[in-house]
Design an enzyme around this catalytic site. Structure first.
Site, PDB file in Angstrom:
ATOM      1  N   ASP A   9       0.825  -1.219  -0.054  1.00 29.98           N
ATOM      2  CA  ASP A   9       0.108   0.006   0.195  1.00 29.98           C
ATOM      3  C   ASP A   9       0.886   1.272   0.085  1.00 29.98           C
ATOM      4  O   ASP A   9       0.312   2.097  -0.706  1.00 29.98           O
ATOM      5  CB  ASP A   9      -1.034   0.067   1.059  1.00 29.98           C
ATOM      6  N   GLY A 164       2.224  -2.283  12.214  1.00 27.43           N
ATOM      7  CA  GLY A 164       1.287  -1.150  12.924  1.00 27.43           C
ATOM      8  C   GLY A 164       2.002  -0.569  13.969  1.00 27.43           C
ATOM      9  O   GLY A 164       3.287  -0.306  14.221  1.00 27.43           O
ATOM     10  N   HIS A 191       8.032  -6.451  12.849  1.00 23.92           N
ATOM     11  CA  HIS A 191       8.599  -5.041  12.790  1.00 23.92           C
ATOM     12  C   HIS A 191       8.629  -4.830  14.444  1.00 23.92           C
ATOM     13  O   HIS A 191       7.851  -5.226  15.159  1.00 23.92           O
ATOM     14  CB  HIS A 191       7.367  -4.156  12.369  1.00 23.92           C
ATOM     15  N   GLU A 194      11.530  -0.097  16.035  1.00 22.08           N
ATOM     16  CA  GLU A 194      11.202   1.069  15.313  1.00 22.08           C
ATOM     17  C   GLU A 194      10.435   2.245  16.043  1.00 22.08           C
ATOM     18  O   GLU A 194      11.429   3.240  16.393  1.00 22.08           O
ATOM     19  CB  GLU A 194      10.399   0.771  14.254  1.00 22.08           C
TER      20      GLU A 194
HETATM   21 ZN    ZN Z   1       7.682  -1.408   7.453  1.00 28.33          ZN
END
Ligand code: ZN
Length: 327
Positions: A9, A164, A191, A194
């Site tokens: 996306d 997310g 993930h 971050e």
């Molecule tokens: Zn990412």
């Protein structure tokens, strides 16, 4: 070139969104493609990961039908091929594409169909990573995503992920989800490191992940860096995005070179080509300009990516051979 961390996306060509909106009768708040681009790109003074994530609403609006998903996937892969990419893992969250009645399985099938059409007769290989989403009310949807990963593993899909708002929904809350993935024999990346710090990375490792989305905040904990090195955990760094989401204060303090010196399996990726207005070539140039990245270091980043791809050993060796010839 190789990209292991690329969101569908957030990487949709602006032209594709413009054309799909017209085709699907969706009214955009933009009067021109230039205006649309401005709405889809993260500003230079982006405040946080949460502001960054707001940029995904527009591309997602055209990715709610089978045709929209399939054709957009074809457009994105055509761009990657034109840039000389040899391998990419494209990720998305099937549960974000259900606004017009599709099931997660419909979404996955449409994306696979797009990959098959776009790569037919091409040297480039593409596989899909299905993202579960951080949240508190989507336990069933996340389990379904893991199940879909298992069902289509090796048939276009190579792994699942967790994406997310990391700081809002802590990694530790997803132990059961990844126990389920492990039970089904599904590979995964997560993930972590971050928007949240070392604790998030430690939790992800405790789930058995061999790859981390970003992981840059491992630099805050020296013993964690050693642990990542000893366990050969891959870090999917995305330098431009890392600066925009404030995962690092500035590019000058990005730990990617330090990670390389320490022998970590660090890689360079784009994250969101459109939101961050980037390509792999731009990421490399960004590192050359700001951190003095050398050709040897560039080659090592790609070799690390080849070694970390969700492929068979033979396929990974093949990628490494190609890289050694190019760089
Ligand atoms: Zn990412």
């Amino acid at each position: 070139m190789i990209d292991l961390h690329l969101h569908f996306d957030g990487s949709l060509p602006v032209k594709s969104v413009w054309e799909q909106a017209k085709k699907q009768g969706i009214t955009l708040a933009a009067a021109s493609m230039d205006e649309l681009r401005e709405m889809m790109v993260c500003p230079v003074d982006c405040k946080s990961l949460n502001e960054y994530l707001e940029k995904f609403d527009i591309p997602l609006s055209v990715l709610q039908t089978r045709e929209g998903i399939k054709e957009s996937m074809e457009d994105l892969i055509a761009e990657l091929i034109s840039e000389g990419m040899i391998y990419a893992e494209i990720r998305f969250a099937p549960q974000l594409h259900l606004q017009k009645g599709l099931t997660q399985e419909d979404v996955v099938q449409a994306a696979i169909a797009g990959v098959e059409t776009a790569t037919l007769g091409q040297e480039m290989k593409v596989q899909l990573i299905l993202c579960c989403m951080r949240g508190s009310d989507n336990v069933d949807a996340n389990r379904e995503t893991v199940l879909m990963t298992s069902k289509y593993l090796g048939k276009g899909v190579c792994a699942c992920d967790l994406a997310g708002a990391e700081a809002l929904f802590k990694t530790e809350s997803f132990a059961d989800l990844f126990a389920y993935a492990a039970e089904l024999g599904v590979p995964y990346t997560i993930h972590a490191g971050e928007a949240d710090g070392p604790k998030s990375i430690k939790d992800a490792i405790s789930f058995g992940t061999k790859r981390l989305g970003h992981g840059v905040r491992a630099a805050e904990d020296a013993s964690l860096v050693t642990e990542l090195m000893e366990n050969e955990i891959t870090l999917e760094c995305c330098p431009i995005s890392n600066v925009q989401t404030k995962a690092v204060v500035s590019i000058e303090v990005h730990p990617i070179k330090e990670f390389l010196y320490r022998g970590l399996k660090v890689t360079v990726n784009t994250d969101n080509r459109t939101v961050s207005q980037t390509t792999i070539a731009k990421e490399i140039q960004f590192l050359r300009d700001n951190l003095g990245l050398t050709v040897e270091e560039e080659r090592q980043l790609y070799l690390n990516a080849a070694e970390s791809a969700f492929l068979t050993k033979k396929e990974r060796e093949g990628l490494k051979n190609v890289i050694t010839k190019i760089i």
